[in-house]
Scaffold this motif. Structure first.
Motif, PDB file in Angstrom:
ATOM      1  N   SER A   1      53.634  48.670   6.636  1.00 44.89           N
ATOM      2  CA  SER A   1      52.197  48.437   6.860  1.00 44.89           C
ATOM      3  C   SER A   1      51.707  47.449   5.816  1.00 44.89           C
ATOM      4  O   SER A   1      52.152  47.479   4.664  1.00 44.89           O
ATOM      5  CB  SER A   1      51.403  49.748   6.782  1.00 44.89           C
ATOM      6  N   ILE A   2      50.804  46.564   6.242  1.00 45.43           N
ATOM      7  CA  ILE A   2      50.278  45.547   5.330  1.00 45.43           C
ATOM      8  C   ILE A   2      49.399  46.240   4.291  1.00 45.43           C
ATOM      9  O   ILE A   2      48.494  47.004   4.648  1.00 45.43           O
ATOM     10  CB  ILE A   2      49.454  44.491   6.114  1.00 45.43           C
ATOM     11  N   PRO A   3      49.660  46.021   2.993  1.00 40.63           N
ATOM     12  CA  PRO A   3      48.875  46.711   1.954  1.00 40.63           C
ATOM     13  C   PRO A   3      47.430  46.209   1.896  1.00 40.63           C
ATOM     14  O   PRO A   3      47.102  45.143   2.421  1.00 40.63           O
ATOM     15  CB  PRO A   3      49.628  46.362   0.662  1.00 40.63           C
ATOM     16  N   GLY A   4      46.578  47.012   1.226  1.00 36.94           N
ATOM     17  CA  GLY A   4      45.190  46.581   1.007  1.00 36.94           C
ATOM     18  C   GLY A   4      44.311  46.740   2.229  1.00 36.94           C
ATOM     19  O   GLY A   4      44.687  47.361   3.221  1.00 36.94           O
ATOM     20  N   LYS A   5      43.124  46.146   2.147  1.00 37.23           N
ATOM     21  CA  LYS A   5      42.167  46.235   3.265  1.00 37.23           C
ATOM     22  C   LYS A   5      41.443  44.906   3.449  1.00 37.23           C
ATOM     23  O   LYS A   5      41.413  44.058   2.556  1.00 37.23           O
ATOM     24  CB  LYS A   5      41.171  47.363   3.028  1.00 37.23           C
ATOM     25  N   VAL A   6      40.837  44.737   4.628  1.00 38.71           N
ATOM     26  CA  VAL A   6      40.114  43.507   4.976  1.00 38.71           C
ATOM     27  C   VAL A   6      38.886  43.382   4.073  1.00 38.71           C
ATOM     28  O   VAL A   6      38.225  44.377   3.795  1.00 38.71           O
ATOM     29  CB  VAL A   6      39.682  43.546   6.463  1.00 38.71           C
ATOM     30  N   PRO A   7      38.563  42.166   3.599  1.00 37.01           N
ATOM     31  CA  PRO A   7      37.375  42.007   2.746  1.00 37.01           C
ATOM     32  C   PRO A   7      36.080  42.326   3.484  1.00 37.01           C
ATOM     33  O   PRO A   7      36.030  42.313   4.711  1.00 37.01           O
ATOM     34  CB  PRO A   7      37.426  40.521   2.330  1.00 37.01           C
ATOM     35  N   ASN A   8      35.034  42.624   2.720  1.00 33.14           N
ATOM     36  CA  ASN A   8      33.724  42.949   3.276  1.00 33.14           C
ATOM     37  C   ASN A   8      33.172  41.759   4.070  1.00 33.14           C
ATOM     38  O   ASN A   8      32.973  40.681   3.515  1.00 33.14           O
ATOM     39  CB  ASN A   8      32.775  43.290   2.109  1.00 33.14           C
ATOM     40  N   PRO A   9      32.928  41.912   5.386  1.00 34.51           N
ATOM     41  CA  PRO A   9      32.496  40.772   6.208  1.00 34.51           C
ATOM     42  C   PRO A   9      31.105  40.242   5.850  1.00 34.51           C
ATOM     43  O   PRO A   9      30.738  39.140   6.233  1.00 34.51           O
ATOM     44  CB  PRO A   9      32.518  41.329   7.635  1.00 34.51           C
ATOM     45  N   VAL A  10      30.300  41.027   5.114  1.00 30.28           N
ATOM     46  CA  VAL A  10      28.965  40.581   4.717  1.00 30.28           C
ATOM     47  C   VAL A  10      29.050  39.613   3.543  1.00 30.28           C
ATOM     48  O   VAL A  10      28.215  38.741   3.377  1.00 30.28           O
ATOM     49  CB  VAL A  10      28.065  41.794   4.370  1.00 30.28           C
ATOM     50  N   ASN A  11      30.066  39.771   2.729  1.00 33.94           N
ATOM     51  CA  ASN A  11      30.178  38.945   1.528  1.00 33.94           C
ATOM     52  C   ASN A  11      31.619  38.439   1.396  1.00 33.94           C
ATOM     53  O   ASN A  11      32.374  38.891   0.549  1.00 33.94           O
ATOM     54  CB  ASN A  11      29.770  39.781   0.301  1.00 33.94           C
ATOM     55  N   MET A  12      31.993  37.499   2.255  1.00 30.42           N
ATOM     56  CA  MET A  12      33.363  36.994   2.269  1.00 30.42           C
ATOM     57  C   MET A  12      33.615  36.081   1.067  1.00 30.42           C
ATOM     58  O   MET A  12      32.730  35.324   0.654  1.00 30.42           O
ATOM     59  CB  MET A  12      33.634  36.217   3.563  1.00 30.42           C
ATOM     60  N   PRO A  13      34.822  36.137   0.494  1.00 27.61           N
ATOM     61  CA  PRO A  13      35.140  35.283  -0.661  1.00 27.61           C
ATOM     62  C   PRO A  13      35.324  33.818  -0.263  1.00 27.61           C
ATOM     63  O   PRO A  13      35.465  33.503   0.915  1.00 27.61           O
ATOM     64  CB  PRO A  13      36.457  35.884  -1.167  1.00 27.61           C
ATOM     65  N   ASP A  14      35.336  32.918  -1.256  1.00 31.79           N
ATOM     66  CA  ASP A  14      35.550  31.482  -0.998  1.00 31.79           C
ATOM     67  C   ASP A  14      37.031  31.166  -0.824  1.00 31.79           C
ATOM     68  O   ASP A  14      37.396  30.180  -0.229  1.00 31.79           O
ATOM     69  CB  ASP A  14      34.995  30.636  -2.159  1.00 31.79           C
ATOM     70  N   TYR A  15      37.887  32.004  -1.393  1.00 30.20           N
ATOM     71  CA  TYR A  15      39.328  31.762  -1.322  1.00 30.20           C
ATOM     72  C   TYR A  15      39.920  32.348  -0.039  1.00 30.20           C
ATOM     73  O   TYR A  15      39.189  32.912   0.784  1.00 30.20           O
ATOM     74  CB  TYR A  15      40.023  32.336  -2.562  1.00 30.20           C
ATOM     75  N   CYS A  16      41.224  32.199   0.144  1.00 28.73           N
ATOM     76  CA  CYS A  16      41.919  32.720   1.332  1.00 28.73           C
ATOM     77  C   CYS A  16      41.611  34.209   1.504  1.00 28.73           C
ATOM     78  O   CYS A  16      41.795  34.996   0.577  1.00 28.73           O
ATOM     79  CB  CYS A  16      43.432  32.506   1.184  1.00 28.73           C
ATOM     80  N   TYR A  17      41.146  34.585   2.692  1.00 31.69           N
ATOM     81  CA  TYR A  17      40.724  35.963   2.938  1.00 31.69           C
ATOM     82  C   TYR A  17      41.876  36.963   2.817  1.00 31.69           C
ATOM     83  O   TYR A  17      41.658  38.147   2.595  1.00 31.69           O
ATOM     84  CB  TYR A  17      40.104  36.084   4.332  1.00 31.69           C
ATOM     85  N   PHE A  18      43.097  36.480   2.981  1.00 31.15           N
ATOM     86  CA  PHE A  18      44.261  37.379   2.938  1.00 31.15           C
ATOM     87  C   PHE A  18      44.871  37.467   1.533  1.00 31.15           C
ATOM     88  O   PHE A  18      45.801  38.225   1.322  1.00 31.15           O
ATOM     89  CB  PHE A  18      45.324  36.890   3.948  1.00 31.15           C
ATOM     90  N   ARG A  19      44.344  36.693   0.589  1.00 29.16           N
ATOM     91  CA  ARG A  19      44.968  36.567  -0.733  1.00 29.16           C
ATOM     92  C   ARG A  19      45.212  37.915  -1.415  1.00 29.16           C
ATOM     93  O   ARG A  19      46.293  38.173  -1.948  1.00 29.16           O
ATOM     94  CB  ARG A  19      44.081  35.701  -1.640  1.00 29.16           C
ATOM     95  N   ASP A  20      44.209  38.795  -1.406  1.00 33.67           N
ATOM     96  CA  ASP A  20      44.317  40.060  -2.136  1.00 33.67           C
ATOM     97  C   ASP A  20      45.300  41.041  -1.497  1.00 33.67           C
ATOM     98  O   ASP A  20      45.657  42.053  -2.112  1.00 33.67           O
ATOM     99  CB  ASP A  20      42.934  40.708  -2.257  1.00 33.67           C
ATOM    100  N   ARG A  21      45.744  40.766  -0.263  1.00 33.46           N
ATOM    101  CA  ARG A  21      46.718  41.642   0.409  1.00 33.46           C
ATOM    102  C   ARG A  21      48.099  40.990   0.499  1.00 33.46           C
ATOM    103  O   ARG A  21      49.045  41.617   0.953  1.00 33.46           O
ATOM    104  CB  ARG A  21      46.234  41.959   1.827  1.00 33.46           C
ATOM    105  N   CYS A  22      48.178  39.736   0.090  1.00 35.34           N
ATOM    106  CA  CYS A  22      49.386  38.937   0.332  1.00 35.34           C
ATOM    107  C   CYS A  22      50.500  39.263  -0.649  1.00 35.34           C
ATOM    108  O   CYS A  22      50.285  39.322  -1.868  1.00 35.34           O
ATOM    109  CB  CYS A  22      49.023  37.450   0.256  1.00 35.34           C
ATOM    110  N   GLU A  23      51.711  39.444  -0.126  1.00 30.09           N
ATOM    111  CA  GLU A  23      52.886  39.700  -0.958  1.00 30.09           C
ATOM    112  C   GLU A  23      53.636  38.410  -1.292  1.00 30.09           C
ATOM    113  O   GLU A  23      54.656  38.434  -1.962  1.00 30.09           O
ATOM    114  CB  GLU A  23      53.816  40.689  -0.237  1.00 30.09           C
ATOM    115  N   MET A  24      53.137  37.268  -0.774  1.00 29.13           N
ATOM    116  CA  MET A  24      53.774  35.963  -1.034  1.00 29.13           C
ATOM    117  C   MET A  24      52.813  35.035  -1.787  1.00 29.13           C
ATOM    118  O   MET A  24      52.912  33.826  -1.703  1.00 29.13           O
ATOM    119  CB  MET A  24      54.180  35.303   0.293  1.00 29.13           C
ATOM    120  N   ARG A  25      51.891  35.635  -2.494  1.00 29.28           N
ATOM    121  CA  ARG A  25      50.839  34.877  -3.183  1.00 29.28           C
ATOM    122  C   ARG A  25      51.413  33.919  -4.216  1.00 29.28           C
ATOM    123  O   ARG A  25      52.343  34.257  -4.940  1.00 29.28           O
ATOM    124  CB  ARG A  25      49.894  35.877  -3.847  1.00 29.28           C
ATOM    125  N   CYS A  26      50.844  32.704  -4.266  1.00 22.19           N
ATOM    126  CA  CYS A  26      51.280  31.705  -5.240  1.00 22.19           C
ATOM    127  C   CYS A  26      50.049  31.262  -6.060  1.00 22.19           C
ATOM    128  O   CYS A  26      48.916  31.546  -5.682  1.00 22.19           O
ATOM    129  CB  CYS A  26      51.938  30.518  -4.547  1.00 22.19           C
TER     130      CYS A  26
END
Length: 375
Positions: free
Chosen positions: A319-344
């Motif tokens: 299962s993909i770790p973490g959770k989807v970001p809050n849709p009311v206050n989306m970040p400026d960076y990649c939305y999947f970054r905080d859940r990504c296991e291949m982050r650079c």
């Protein structure tokens, strides 16, 4: 934007302020949408590729709620070619259904509004920008040029009318000119037979509650196909029999299908092209062969890894770790970054642009920035 208290709650005063601001915004959109006798030139457009039935171009669909603006669809772009099936896949809340409802202009108004972008619908001799098309014109397009098979047939069918009356209403409204009642009834029974209902004359006289879930689903498909639409949106949980039925009917009437589902197995079997959505954006798209043979975005790879494989024994499904970001206050960076296991390290930058891996395969990920950026 909501100014939250330290406790994480909005005060009644703050909520009223947001409501007032939202009402001003939505009233402007509603006024534009409900105009009558609008000149056709205002919503006429040109297809970028005449071989496409629908083109979504930088579509933004927002919901103006009492806690803030929810960016349900935030810059979505993809095409549905004529006579092809495009599968839109992603987890719940990623914007799949809202994208299709934007095409049909069936958003929950006045909160839901298309705020930017184009949806170009190919009518053959001309094209309309659905984002600008007024309500008066949309009533003639729905059912005739595009139709939708909804998720839950029991809530889509009217419980107080017989099945025959509900299918006939679609034909009378869009294709009933010059037809007698007997001809419309014959066409209704023909449609019920076409979708595999054996006792079509009996079902014609029944109420929705007298049918099984599968039969109701077939009735919904019959209603969607009543006027041979150019685009069919299937936002359904599909059984194997319904899958075969849709495939055969698509070939008969040469329609395009936009298939919205969680099921990657259905996508692999039915779709020609795949669009992967996450948090209101398209993260990857390509042909079904490209997406399944070479999944490139970490989210797509995670989706593929999380589906069970017949004959393969595992202690625990991925299962993909973490959770989807809050849709009311989306970040400026990649939305999947905080859940990504291949982050650079580059992932700390702004939201990545679309990269072309091939002519048809595109992905939004910093891991491919050494390749040519798509336009």
């Amino acid at each position: 934007m909501a100014k939250k208290h330290p406790e994480g709650y909005l005060s009644a005063k703050e909520s009223r302020r947001i409501s007032r601001e939202n009402r001003k915004i939505t009233d402007q959109y509603e006024k534009q949408y409900r105009r009558k006798n609008v000149p056709e030139q205002e919503y006429l457009t040109q297809m970028h590729n005449p071989e496409n039935a629908v083109e979504f171009d930088n579509l933004h669909t927002y919901f103006f709620t009492d806690v803030g603006t929810v960016k349900s669809v935030d810059g979505v772009s993809f095409e549905v070619p004529v006579g092809k099936t495009v599968g839109v896949v992603g987890e719940s809340g990623c914007g799949k259904s809202v994208t299709s409802l934007s095409l049909m202009q069936l958003l929950q108004r006045p909160q839901g509004q298309i705020v930017d972008g184009q949806i170009r619908l190919n009518l053959g001799d001309k094209a309309y920008d659905i984002a600008k098309t007024p309500m008066e014109k949309m009533q003639k397009l729905r059912g005739h040029y595009m139709s939708m098979i909804f998720q839950e047939p029991m809530t889509s069918l009217n419980p107080v009318f017989r099945i025959g009356e509900q299918v006939e209403e679609v034909i009378e409204l869009h294709d009933g000119e010059g037809k007698s009642k007997e001809e419309i009834k014959a066409r209704t029974i023909e449609l019920l037979e076409m979708v595999g209902i054996a006792n079509s004359e009996g079902v014609y006289k029944m109420f929705p509650h007298e049918l099984s879930g599968g039969m109701r689903q077939r009735v919904m498909i019959a209603m969607a196909l009543a006027c041979n639409p150019k685009v069919i949106i299937a936002d359904v949980t599909i059984q194997a029999q319904i899958l075969d039925l849709l495939r055969n009917l698509k070939n008969k009437i040469n329609s395009s299908i936009m298939l919205i589902t969680h099921d990657l197995g259905v996508i692999a079997e039915m779709a020609d092209y795949v669009v992967v959505m996450y948090a209101g954006r398209v993260v990857e798209k390509g042909t079904v062969q490209e997406i399944f043979a070479n999944p490139s975005h970490p989210y797509t790879i995670g989706l593929m890894a999380s589906k069970p494989v017949i004959g393969k024994k595992v202690d625990k499904l991925y299962s993909i770790p973490g959770k989807v970001p809050n849709p009311v206050n989306m970040p400026d960076y990649c939305y999947f970054r905080d859940r990504c296991e291949m982050r650079c390290p580059e992932c700390d930058g702004k939201y990545p642009c679309e990269i072309s891996l091939s002519e048809t395969h595109k992905v939004s990920c910093y891991r491919y920035y050494d390749k040519k950026e798509g336009k």
